[in-house]
Design an enzyme around this catalytic site. Structure first.
Site, short mmCIF file in Angstrom:
data_model
loop_
_atom_site.label_atom_id
_atom_site.label_comp_id
_atom_site.label_asym_id
_atom_site.label_seq_id
_atom_site.Cartn_x
_atom_site.Cartn_y
_atom_site.Cartn_z
N GLU A 182 0.80 -1.23 0.00
CA GLU A 182 0.00 0.00 0.00
C GLU A 182 0.83 1.28 0.00
O GLU A 182 0.56 2.22 0.75
CB GLU A 182 -0.97 -0.02 1.20
CG GLU A 182 -1.87 -1.24 1.19
CD GLU A 182 -2.75 -1.38 2.42
OE1 GLU A 182 -2.69 -0.52 3.30
OE2 GLU A 182 -3.50 -2.37 2.51
N GLU A 288 -6.25 -10.45 -1.33
CA GLU A 288 -7.05 -10.23 -0.11
C GLU A 288 -8.53 -10.15 -0.44
O GLU A 288 -9.25 -9.26 0.02
CB GLU A 288 -6.59 -8.94 0.60
CG GLU A 288 -5.12 -8.92 0.93
CD GLU A 288 -4.67 -7.69 1.72
OE1 GLU A 288 -5.52 -6.94 2.23
OE2 GLU A 288 -3.44 -7.49 1.81
#
Ligand code: 9MR
Length: 376
Positions: A182, A288
């Site tokens: 991220e 995810e």
């Protein structure tokens, strides 16, 4: 069954009588109703099917779930999945809470690796460098609680030591790592988010993390992992970052697309995302996956309109669209990993975002996903 066979089975049952019945009556039913169907088998020619596991599952110790529930969750992991990733236990804050070589807490991460190896599951590591869940001392001069910030050199050295310790410990066991997580900015013109990593080291911190991980385990597959890549603007940033990493000769080897979706997700959106990501010429991992079906914020939100049945139907349609896209692009996809084993343990439990309910029973979305393997 022929009448004769039926008779011999009946005799066998009488012969072993009470013991057989007692034995089986005491075993809790750990498997979903249709235990013959497993995601990992149905998609074995397409990609691996993974799941994020928490500490209760890897240690068998009850935490927020009863011991019986944990036992069922473990059984479901073994039955349905062939790859696992630790939901939390390898994050810096948990695996390396204090400074220095003595500051590591490897117990839960070791338990994850042991659980995976003993159940013959492929292992992914998550995550080495992230702006979140990283203790403040990491960014301080001398790793002190307060005071001035670390210099670029000091932070690079701290990052190198951490990556070498963690990746080195599981070398040859954990085959794929989320090296940087991220790093991309949401919105605005900047490619990278303003994190202490970027501020102190500069934009090459991402490349450095990949170099250190490659030194620590030259055979590991090194992923860049991020969310929101279904959004064309975020995807554009991802593609710019990966191109720049390649120019810097950083050993980025795979793309992790988290795919924390909402029910509004469509086949077309995922199809376009995968079509674009494929141009980077790196293997893609869906890392995810979940699809929140409630309305509102990421973690909570109000109940879906139309009741549970309508929500189940919308969720099934969303998952079917996603998996049709995954199947279409399966040659480029290595694994599809769900972020949690069931709705009850999910980080966004109120959105009931997974294929299994809190009792580990398959939901209509499970059936919809299975159908897509046959091209439906
Ligand atoms: O599911 C994880 C949750 O239990 C943790 O509290 C949270 C903070 O560490 O992280 C969640 O997992 C995140 C993952 O590590 C990175 N991508 C987003 C995931 C959901 O927030």
């Amino acid at each position: 069954m022929q009448p004769l066979q039926r008779l011999s089975v009946a005799l066998l049952l009488v012969a072993f009588g009470g013991a057989w019945l007692v034995c089986h009556a005491e075993e809790p039913s750990a498997l979903p109703a249709d235990s013959a169907i497993a995601l990992k088998d149905v998609f074995k020619d397409h990609f691996q099917i993974g799941v994020a596991v928490n500490r209760a599952i890897t240690t068998g110790r009850a935490f927020r779930r009863s011991p019986e529930e944990v036992q069922k969750d473990v059984a479901l992991v073994k039955q349905q999945f062939n790859q696992i990733v630790p939901e939390n236990d390898m994050k810096w804050q948990l695996i390396h809470p204090r400074p220095g070589a003595a500051g590591f807490e490897f117990g839960p991460a070791d338990a994850f690796v042991e659980f995976g190896l003993s159940n013959r599951l492929s292992l992914a590591g998550h995550t080495l460098v992230w702006h979140s869940q990283t203790p403040d001392w990491v960014f301080q001069a001398g790793a002190a609680a307060n005071g001035p910030r670390a210099s670029r050199e000091e932070l690079l050295e701290r990052m190198r030591e951490h990556i070498h310790a963690v990746v080195g410990r599981y070398k040859g066991k954990i085959k794929v790592w989320d090296v940087v997580n991220e790093a991309l900015a949401d919105g605005g013109p900047d490619i990278l988010r303003k994190s202490p990593w970027a501020e102190i080291i500069g934009p090459d911190y991402v490349a450095k993390a990949f170099e250190f991980a490659h030194e620590a385990d030259p055979d590991a597959i090194l992923r860049y992992n991020d969310y929101g890549l279904e959004n064309p603007e975020k995807r554009r940033k991802l593609m710019a970052l990966v191109k720049s990493l390649k120019e810097q000769k950083a050993p980025v080897m795979a793309i992790g697309s988290q795919a924390h979706c909402n029910v509004s997700i469509t086949f077309d959106a995922m199809d376009q995302a995968l079509t674009d990501l494929k141009t980077l010429d790196l293997p893609i991992y869906i890392t995810e996956l979940d699809v929140a079906s409630s309305i509102g914020g990421q973690r909570g939100g109000s109940a879906a309109p139309g009741g549970a049945a309508a929500a189940d139907k919308r969720l099934a349609e969303a998952y079917a669209g996603l998996f049709r896209a995954f199947v279409k692009h399966h040659a480029a996809i290595e694994a599809v990993t769900f972020w949690g084993v069931n709705d009850a343990v999910s980080w966004r439990a109120q959105g009931r975002p997974l294929l299994f309910d809190g009792n580990d029973q398959p939901k209509p979305a499970f059936d919809a996903v299975i159908q897509t393997a046959a091209g439906k």
